[in-house]
Design a protein around this motif. Structure first.
Motif, mmCIF file in Angstrom:
data_model
loop_
_atom_site.group_PDB
_atom_site.id
_atom_site.type_symbol
_atom_site.label_atom_id
_atom_site.label_comp_id
_atom_site.label_asym_id
_atom_site.label_seq_id
_atom_site.Cartn_x
_atom_site.Cartn_y
_atom_site.Cartn_z
ATOM 1 N N GLU A 126 0.832 -1.200 0.000
ATOM 2 C CA GLU A 126 0.000 0.000 0.000
ATOM 3 C C GLU A 126 0.871 1.256 0.000
ATOM 4 O OE1 GLU A 126 -3.667 1.730 2.746
ATOM 5 O OE2 GLU A 126 -2.981 -0.334 2.984
ATOM 6 N N ASP A 127 0.481 2.223 -0.849
ATOM 7 C CA ASP A 127 1.158 3.524 -0.932
ATOM 8 C C ASP A 127 2.661 3.386 -1.163
ATOM 9 O OD1 ASP A 127 -1.171 5.126 -0.512
ATOM 10 O OD2 ASP A 127 -1.083 4.596 1.617
ATOM 11 N N PHE A 128 3.041 2.546 -2.107
ATOM 12 C CA PHE A 128 4.452 2.310 -2.405
ATOM 13 C C PHE A 128 4.745 2.727 -3.840
ATOM 14 C CE2 PHE A 128 8.084 -0.307 -3.660
ATOM 15 C CZ PHE A 128 8.965 -0.041 -2.621
ATOM 16 N N THR A 129 5.940 3.252 -4.067
ATOM 17 C CA THR A 129 6.374 3.594 -5.425
ATOM 18 C C THR A 129 7.402 2.576 -5.886
ATOM 19 O OG1 THR A 129 5.982 5.950 -5.096
ATOM 20 C CG2 THR A 129 7.469 5.325 -6.889
ATOM 21 N N PHE A 130 7.058 1.857 -6.937
ATOM 22 C CA PHE A 130 7.983 0.924 -7.590
ATOM 23 C C PHE A 130 8.676 1.711 -8.697
ATOM 24 C CE2 PHE A 130 4.656 -1.761 -5.888
ATOM 25 C CZ PHE A 130 5.319 -2.885 -5.438
ATOM 26 N N GLY A 154 -2.150 -11.169 -4.562
ATOM 27 C CA GLY A 154 -1.657 -9.927 -3.985
ATOM 28 C C GLY A 154 -2.684 -8.815 -4.074
ATOM 29 N N VAL A 155 -2.549 -7.854 -3.195
ATOM 30 C CA VAL A 155 -3.379 -6.650 -3.219
ATOM 31 C C VAL A 155 -2.430 -5.464 -3.265
ATOM 32 C CG1 VAL A 155 -5.047 -5.233 -1.970
ATOM 33 C CG2 VAL A 155 -5.258 -7.723 -1.938
ATOM 34 N N PHE A 156 -2.617 -4.645 -4.277
ATOM 35 C CA PHE A 156 -1.814 -3.444 -4.463
ATOM 36 C C PHE A 156 -2.766 -2.261 -4.372
ATOM 37 C CE2 PHE A 156 0.302 -6.969 -6.421
ATOM 38 C CZ PHE A 156 1.636 -6.801 -6.080
ATOM 39 N N LEU A 157 -2.571 -1.405 -3.377
ATOM 40 C CA LEU A 157 -3.499 -0.318 -3.088
ATOM 41 C C LEU A 157 -2.760 1.018 -3.085
ATOM 42 C CD1 LEU A 157 -6.370 0.491 -2.182
ATOM 43 C CD2 LEU A 157 -5.637 0.058 0.166
ATOM 44 N N PHE A 203 3.735 2.610 -10.145
ATOM 45 C CA PHE A 203 4.746 1.863 -10.898
ATOM 46 C C PHE A 203 5.279 2.838 -11.939
ATOM 47 C CE2 PHE A 203 1.647 -1.037 -9.212
ATOM 48 C CZ PHE A 203 2.367 -2.151 -8.817
ATOM 49 N N ILE A 204 6.448 3.429 -11.686
ATOM 50 C CA ILE A 204 6.935 4.532 -12.513
ATOM 51 C C ILE A 204 8.348 4.248 -13.017
ATOM 52 C CG2 ILE A 204 7.488 6.996 -12.551
ATOM 53 C CD1 ILE A 204 5.344 7.372 -10.389
ATOM 54 N N GLY A 205 8.530 4.361 -14.343
ATOM 55 C CA GLY A 205 9.853 4.209 -14.944
ATOM 56 C C GLY A 205 10.500 2.880 -14.629
ATOM 57 N N MET A 206 9.745 1.829 -14.737
ATOM 58 C CA MET A 206 10.269 0.528 -14.335
ATOM 59 C C MET A 206 10.058 -0.509 -15.416
ATOM 60 S SD MET A 206 7.423 -1.007 -11.742
ATOM 61 C CE MET A 206 8.312 -2.504 -11.732
ATOM 62 N N LYS A 207 10.599 -1.704 -15.158
ATOM 63 C CA LYS A 207 10.488 -2.817 -16.092
ATOM 64 C C LYS A 207 10.094 -4.078 -15.337
ATOM 65 C CE LYS A 207 13.064 -3.460 -19.751
ATOM 66 N NZ LYS A 207 14.198 -3.693 -20.645
ATOM 67 N N PHE A 260 -5.419 -4.663 -8.176
ATOM 68 C CA PHE A 260 -4.754 -3.364 -8.220
ATOM 69 C C PHE A 260 -5.827 -2.294 -8.073
ATOM 70 C CE2 PHE A 260 -2.177 -6.411 -10.405
ATOM 71 C CZ PHE A 260 -0.869 -6.082 -10.106
ATOM 72 N N PHE A 261 -5.846 -1.610 -6.930
ATOM 73 C CA PHE A 261 -6.836 -0.588 -6.652
ATOM 74 C C PHE A 261 -6.157 0.783 -6.615
ATOM 75 C CE2 PHE A 261 -8.340 -4.428 -4.386
ATOM 76 C CZ PHE A 261 -9.498 -4.654 -5.119
ATOM 77 N N ASN A 262 -6.657 1.694 -7.439
ATOM 78 C CA ASN A 262 -6.145 3.060 -7.479
ATOM 79 C C ASN A 262 -4.624 3.081 -7.671
ATOM 80 O OD1 ASN A 262 -6.607 5.855 -7.450
ATOM 81 N ND2 ASN A 262 -5.923 5.984 -5.326
ATOM 82 N N CYS A 263 -4.141 2.314 -8.653
ATOM 83 C CA CYS A 263 -2.711 2.259 -8.953
ATOM 84 C C CYS A 263 -2.407 3.078 -10.203
ATOM 85 C CB CYS A 263 -2.258 0.811 -9.148
ATOM 86 S SG CYS A 263 -2.288 -0.144 -7.617
ATOM 87 N N TYR A 264 -1.174 3.515 -10.312
ATOM 88 C CA TYR A 264 -0.733 4.360 -11.409
ATOM 89 C C TYR A 264 0.478 3.719 -12.067
ATOM 90 C CZ TYR A 264 0.965 8.586 -13.758
ATOM 91 O OH TYR A 264 1.393 9.498 -14.685
#
Length: 112
Positions: A39-43, A55-58, A62-66, A77-81
């Motif tokens: 939750e509230d994490f930047t990958f 898994g639950v991703f809240l 996910f920015i500039g990644m591979k 995936f809830f409210n993910c970017y």
């Protein structure tokens, strides 16, 4: 001539054997994640050789990644970017995306 043909045969065979051994080793090192909640994490790094199940991703970003050989199974995936994400050999199987946004995720992205 017989010797040259035999040498050629071995030169074709060895690379295939090496690829197979490397693939087996890679598969033996896969990281498996069950029932994780993030939750509230930047990958913003590469995820590689992983399986994420249930898994639950809240509110994650996910920015500039591979994604390299990453599989998400039965994950939500809830409210993910997702921005500037690329994917090689990865997939999302039976996953749920709610209120998630995708920008510049590339043609190879499995979630389009």
């Amino acid at each position: 001539r017989f010797c040259c043909c035999r040498f050629y045969g071995l030169s074709v065979w060895f690379p295939d054997v090496i690829k197979h051994l490397q693939a087996d080793e890679y598969a033996s090192r896969v990281k498996i994640h069950h029932n994780e909640r993030i939750e509230d994490f930047t990958f913003n790094f590469t995820l590689e050789n992983q399986i994420h199940r249930n898994g639950v991703f809240l509110n994650d970003r996910f920015i500039g990644m591979k994604f390299k050989a990453v599989t998400f199974i039965d994950s939500s995936f809830f409210n993910c970017y997702f921005e500037d994400v690329s994917s090689v050999g990865s997939s999302f199987k039976n996953c749920t995306f709610l209120d998630s946004f995708f920008y510049n995720t590339g043609e190879s992205a499995p979630y389009t």
